[in-house]
Design a protein around this motif. Structure first.
Motif, PDB file in Angstrom:
ATOM      1  N   GLN A   1       0.857  -1.292   0.063  1.00 15.10           N
ATOM      2  CA  GLN A   1      -0.238   0.138  -0.078  1.00 15.10           C
ATOM      3  C   GLN A   1       0.748   1.048   0.018  1.00 15.10           C
ATOM      4  O   GLN A   1       0.326   2.423   0.018  1.00 15.10           O
ATOM      5  N   LEU A   2       2.170   1.078   0.310  1.00 16.34           N
ATOM      6  CA  LEU A   2       3.080   2.198   0.174  1.00 16.34           C
ATOM      7  C   LEU A   2       3.157   2.944  -1.217  1.00 16.34           C
ATOM      8  O   LEU A   2       3.234   2.145  -2.072  1.00 16.34           O
ATOM      9  N   ILE A   3       2.994   4.312  -1.333  1.00 19.17           N
ATOM     10  CA  ILE A   3       3.239   4.989  -2.656  1.00 19.17           C
ATOM     11  C   ILE A   3       4.534   6.000  -2.454  1.00 19.17           C
ATOM     12  O   ILE A   3       4.837   6.502  -1.915  1.00 19.17           O
ATOM     13  N   PRO A   4       5.152   5.292  -3.483  1.00 21.80           N
ATOM     14  CA  PRO A   4       6.784   5.967  -3.849  1.00 21.80           C
ATOM     15  C   PRO A   4       6.582   7.421  -4.017  1.00 21.80           C
ATOM     16  O   PRO A   4       5.599   7.593  -4.846  1.00 21.80           O
ATOM     17  N   VAL A   5       7.314   8.125  -4.003  1.00 19.33           N
ATOM     18  CA  VAL A   5       7.582   9.645  -4.125  1.00 19.33           C
ATOM     19  C   VAL A   5       8.639   9.465  -5.498  1.00 19.33           C
ATOM     20  O   VAL A   5       9.714   9.080  -5.207  1.00 19.33           O
ATOM     21  N   ARG A   6       8.442  10.119  -6.667  1.00 20.45           N
ATOM     22  CA  ARG A   6       9.036  10.284  -7.679  1.00 20.45           C
ATOM     23  C   ARG A   6       9.374  11.650  -8.138  1.00 20.45           C
ATOM     24  O   ARG A   6       8.399  12.495  -7.952  1.00 20.45           O
ATOM     25  N   ALA A   7      10.416  11.909  -8.959  1.00 20.70           N
ATOM     26  CA  ALA A   7      10.595  13.307  -9.514  1.00 20.70           C
ATOM     27  C   ALA A   7      11.287  13.276 -10.782  1.00 20.70           C
ATOM     28  O   ALA A   7      12.130  12.271 -11.125  1.00 20.70           O
ATOM     29  N   ALA A   8      10.922  14.196 -11.655  1.00 19.59           N
ATOM     30  CA  ALA A   8      11.559  14.427 -12.876  1.00 19.59           C
ATOM     31  C   ALA A   8      12.818  15.314 -12.437  1.00 19.59           C
ATOM     32  O   ALA A   8      12.535  16.450 -11.832  1.00 19.59           O
TER      33      ALA A   8
END
Length: 210
Positions: free
Chosen positions: A43-50
């Protein structure tokens, strides 16, 4: 537990500390965790970035070293302002980033253009100073965003993995203390203490049995 290395070597141990991410940790377990225990990880949601990384020979606005977007998820930093990152005295390393709200639906080309436009706004004329650049469309910032729905920091998984006695995890997604590096160090410390405590308890039980 048995830990199998890439070359096939097998190690027998009572305790394992995984510093991989939640999904990577699940993927190496055999047999897999029971579904109810695995769901805590899934259920964990990763944080991503450009990310747009630049090596430059100066910038048009040299006094502008750090910028955060108020209405947009933008970030700019001249890291060379506080650290030596190049052997060339006139070069600087500049980092521009955009947090992705829906990484799976983002368009890398549009994200890159957006970051370049952000630079046009705060450093007009920056292109003629670029020595080298690279664009990374979906960099992992953190393995899990902290949400109110999951209970905030206390809602993150603890170091001891339910459903697999002796298995522990540590990382930026584990434990109720800190974020990013602080969370990684705090969860690793808590896991190590739990392992040491379990070993001491085993020794006491052996002595009592003798």
């Amino acid at each position: 537990m048995t830990v199998t290395l890439k070359d096939g070597t097998q190690l027998k141990t009572r305790n394992v500390l995984s510093t991989a991410g939640p999904m990577a940790t699940l993927s190496i377990l055999n047999p897999p965790l029971p579904q109810a225990d695995a769901a805590v990880f899934e259920q964990l949601i990763p944080v991503r970035a450009a990310c747009l990384d630049l090596v430059v020979d100066g910038m048009p606005q040299p006094k502008t070293k750090f910028v955060l977007g108020a209405d947009y998820p933008w970030y700019y930093s001249n890291h060379s302002a506080v650290a030596s990152l190049s052997n060339h005295p006139s070069y600087a390393v500049v980092h521009v980033m955009k947090y992705l709200s829906s990484p799976g639906n983002s368009d890398p080309l549009l994200d890159q253009h957006e970051l370049e436009g952000f630079l046009d706004l705060i450093q007009p004329g920056w292109r003629k100073h670029v020595v080298q650049q690279r664009f990374l469309p979906r960099m992992l910032v953190s393995h899990a965003v902290v949400t109110a729905a999951n209970g905030g920091l206390p809602g993150r998984p603890g170091p001891a993995v339910e459903g697999r006695p002796g298995l522990y995890v540590a990382g930026d997604w584990v434990g109720s203390t800190g974020m990013l590096l602080n969370a990684s160090l705090a969860s690793a410390k808590e896991a190590a203490r739990s392992i040491i405590s379990a070993q001491e308890q085993d020794k006491e039980e052996v002595h009592r049995g003798a």
